[in-house]
Design a protein around this motif. Structure first.
Motif, mmCIF file in Angstrom:
data_model
loop_
_atom_site.group_PDB
_atom_site.id
_atom_site.type_symbol
_atom_site.label_atom_id
_atom_site.label_comp_id
_atom_site.label_asym_id
_atom_site.label_seq_id
_atom_site.Cartn_x
_atom_site.Cartn_y
_atom_site.Cartn_z
ATOM 1 N N ALA A 27 0.828 -1.207 0.000
ATOM 2 C CA ALA A 27 0.000 0.000 0.000
ATOM 3 C C ALA A 27 0.865 1.260 0.000
ATOM 4 O O ALA A 27 2.074 1.212 0.245
ATOM 5 C CB ALA A 27 -0.927 -0.007 1.206
ATOM 6 N N ARG A 28 0.225 2.391 -0.269
ATOM 7 C CA ARG A 28 0.962 3.657 -0.330
ATOM 8 C C ARG A 28 1.542 4.007 1.039
ATOM 9 O O ARG A 28 0.842 3.993 2.054
ATOM 10 C CB ARG A 28 0.040 4.779 -0.808
ATOM 11 N N PRO A 29 2.838 4.385 1.116
ATOM 12 C CA PRO A 29 3.461 4.688 2.398
ATOM 13 C C PRO A 29 2.969 6.011 2.997
ATOM 14 O O PRO A 29 2.847 7.028 2.297
ATOM 15 C CB PRO A 29 4.952 4.782 2.069
ATOM 16 N N LEU A 30 2.707 5.980 4.286
ATOM 17 C CA LEU A 30 2.341 7.164 5.052
ATOM 18 C C LEU A 30 3.147 7.153 6.343
ATOM 19 O O LEU A 30 3.035 6.220 7.144
ATOM 20 C CB LEU A 30 0.842 7.158 5.354
ATOM 21 N N LEU A 60 1.347 2.283 6.995
ATOM 22 C CA LEU A 60 1.777 3.273 7.963
ATOM 23 C C LEU A 60 3.133 2.932 8.556
ATOM 24 O O LEU A 60 3.396 1.775 8.908
ATOM 25 C CB LEU A 60 0.747 3.384 9.087
ATOM 26 N N TYR A 61 3.962 3.969 8.659
ATOM 27 C CA TYR A 61 5.244 3.883 9.349
ATOM 28 C C TYR A 61 5.220 4.953 10.437
ATOM 29 O O TYR A 61 5.177 6.153 10.138
ATOM 30 C CB TYR A 61 6.404 4.120 8.392
ATOM 31 N N MET A 62 5.229 4.529 11.697
ATOM 32 C CA MET A 62 5.018 5.441 12.820
ATOM 33 C C MET A 62 6.206 5.360 13.779
ATOM 34 O O MET A 62 6.256 4.497 14.659
ATOM 35 C CB MET A 62 3.713 5.076 13.532
ATOM 36 N N PRO A 63 7.194 6.226 13.612
ATOM 37 C CA PRO A 63 8.371 6.171 14.485
ATOM 38 C C PRO A 63 8.077 6.697 15.883
ATOM 39 O O PRO A 63 7.222 7.567 16.074
ATOM 40 C CB PRO A 63 9.372 7.081 13.763
ATOM 41 N N SER A 97 13.648 3.146 2.760
ATOM 42 C CA SER A 97 13.686 3.200 1.281
ATOM 43 C C SER A 97 12.396 3.785 0.706
ATOM 44 O O SER A 97 11.857 3.283 -0.281
ATOM 45 C CB SER A 97 13.953 1.804 0.697
ATOM 46 N N LEU A 98 11.925 4.869 1.320
ATOM 47 C CA LEU A 98 10.703 5.521 0.854
ATOM 48 C C LEU A 98 11.060 6.667 -0.085
ATOM 49 O O LEU A 98 11.818 7.572 0.275
ATOM 50 C CB LEU A 98 9.904 6.060 2.045
ATOM 51 N N ASP A 99 10.495 6.623 -1.285
ATOM 52 C CA ASP A 99 10.702 7.689 -2.259
ATOM 53 C C ASP A 99 9.416 8.478 -2.498
ATOM 54 O O ASP A 99 9.409 9.700 -2.475
ATOM 55 C CB ASP A 99 11.218 7.111 -3.589
#
Length: 253
Positions: A27-30, A60-63, A97-99
Motif C-alpha cells: 500500500a501507499r506509504p504514510l 503506515l510507518y510510525m516512528p 527506502s521511501l521515495d
C-alpha cells in the motif's frame, strides 16, 4: 491488516529508533510522527486512527521519537544537537527506502515534519495535526513551558499551568533527563519560511485546541493549505477517529 510490526532503524549517532508499521506492505506509504511526551502507540494506534488509515489503503510507518516510546533515550547532551529529530526523520525515511510517500505529524511531530520538508524531504502531501502558525514560530516559549514542568516535576499542584504536562509525563513514564535534553534541540521556525512549503498540506486540529496557536492561520499561510476542524482539545483530539477520517479524505483527494 491491523497487526503492528515494530522494526528498528538507526538515527543520528547510531541511536536505536523504533518504527511501528501497519497495513499492507504494497500500500501507499504514510509516515506519521507523534507529539511530545507521547508515542506512536498513544497518538496513532491506541484509539484506532492508524487502523482506519490502514483500512483506507495506506502502509503506515510510525516512528517513536528519540527519548520517547521504545526508542533510545540517551543522557549524553551530545546526542541532542540542533534539529536532531529532523536528522532522525531523514534517516528513518532513507532506511525505509521511501521515495514516494505522504508525511504527517501531530504537535511536536507536526513541527518536526515541517522542519523536515524545509530541510529537503519531499512528500506528496503533508499533514499537520494540532499545530498553528505561532506554534512553529514561537516554539521557544512552548519548549520553556515543558522544561519548567520537568524541572518542577513532582511538586506541581492541580491548577498550575504545568499540571497537565506533569500528569502526562507520569502516565507515559517519560525519561525526564532525556526529554529535557531533547527540548533544548528544538528551535523556532520563522513564519516566512512556511511559504516555501508548496505541497498540498492539511492542517487538522481539535475545535478546542489552541495550544499551538491557530491552525486556520497556519493553513492560510501555506500556498496549498487546507483546514479541517475535528472534535476535542490538544490532549483529546487524537482519541477521535474524526482525525483519521480527515487525514484519509485529504490524502485520497
Amino acid at each position: 491488516m491491523n497487526e503492528v510490526e515494530t522494526r528498528f532503524v538507526e538515527g543520528l549517532g547510531g541511536a536505536r529508533l523504533a518504527v511501528h508499521c501497519m497495513g499492507e506492505e504494497s500500500a501507499r506509504p504514510l509516515v506519521l510522527v507523534h507529539g511530545l511526551f507521547s508515542s506512536a502507540e498513544v497518538n496513532w494506534i491506541k484509539f484506532g486512527n492508524a487502523a482506519l488509515l490502514a483500512a483506507s489503503g495506506y502502509r503506515l510507518y510510525m516512528p517513536d521519537l528519540r527519548a520517547h516510546g521504545k526508542s533510545a533515550a540517551p543522557h549524553d547532551p551530545g546526542a541532542y544537537p540542533e534539529d536532531v529529530l529532523v536528522e532522525d526523520l531523514q534517516a528513518t525515511i532513507s532506511q525505509l527506502s521511501l521515495d514516494d510517500y505522504d508525511l504527517g505529524g501531530f504537535s511536536l511531530g507536526a513541527r518536526t515534519v515541517v522542519r523536515g520538508v524545509l530541510a529537503g524531504l519531499a512528500p506528496r502531501r503533508l499533514v499537520l495535526g494540532g499545530m498553528g502558525l505561532s506554534g512553529l514560530s514561537g516554539w521557544a516559549r512552548r519548549s520553556a513551558h515543558f522544561i519548567d514542568a520537568i524541572d518542577r516535576f513532582g511538586t506541581i499542584e492541580r491548577g498550575d499551568p504545568a499540571f497537565t504536562a506533569q500528569a502526562f509525563m507520569k502516565s507515559m513514564q517519560i525519561d525526564r533527563v532525556a526529554a529535557r535534553l531533547l527540548l533544548t534541540s528544538v528551535d523556532d521556525t520563522p513564519a516566512e519560511a512556511i511559504a516555501s512549503i508548496t505541497m498540498p498540506t492539511l492542517c487538522v486540529c481539535g475545535a478546542q485546541d489552541q495550544d499551538n496557536g491557530s491552525a486556520q492561520e497556519l493553513a492560510a499561510a501555506l500556498p496549498e493549505g487546507h483546514y479541517v476542524e475535528t472534535p476535542g482539545n490538544h490532549m483529546s483530539s487524537v482519541t477521535f477517529k474524526d482525525m483519521g477520517r480527515a487525514i484519509a479524505e485529504f490524502l485520497d483527494a
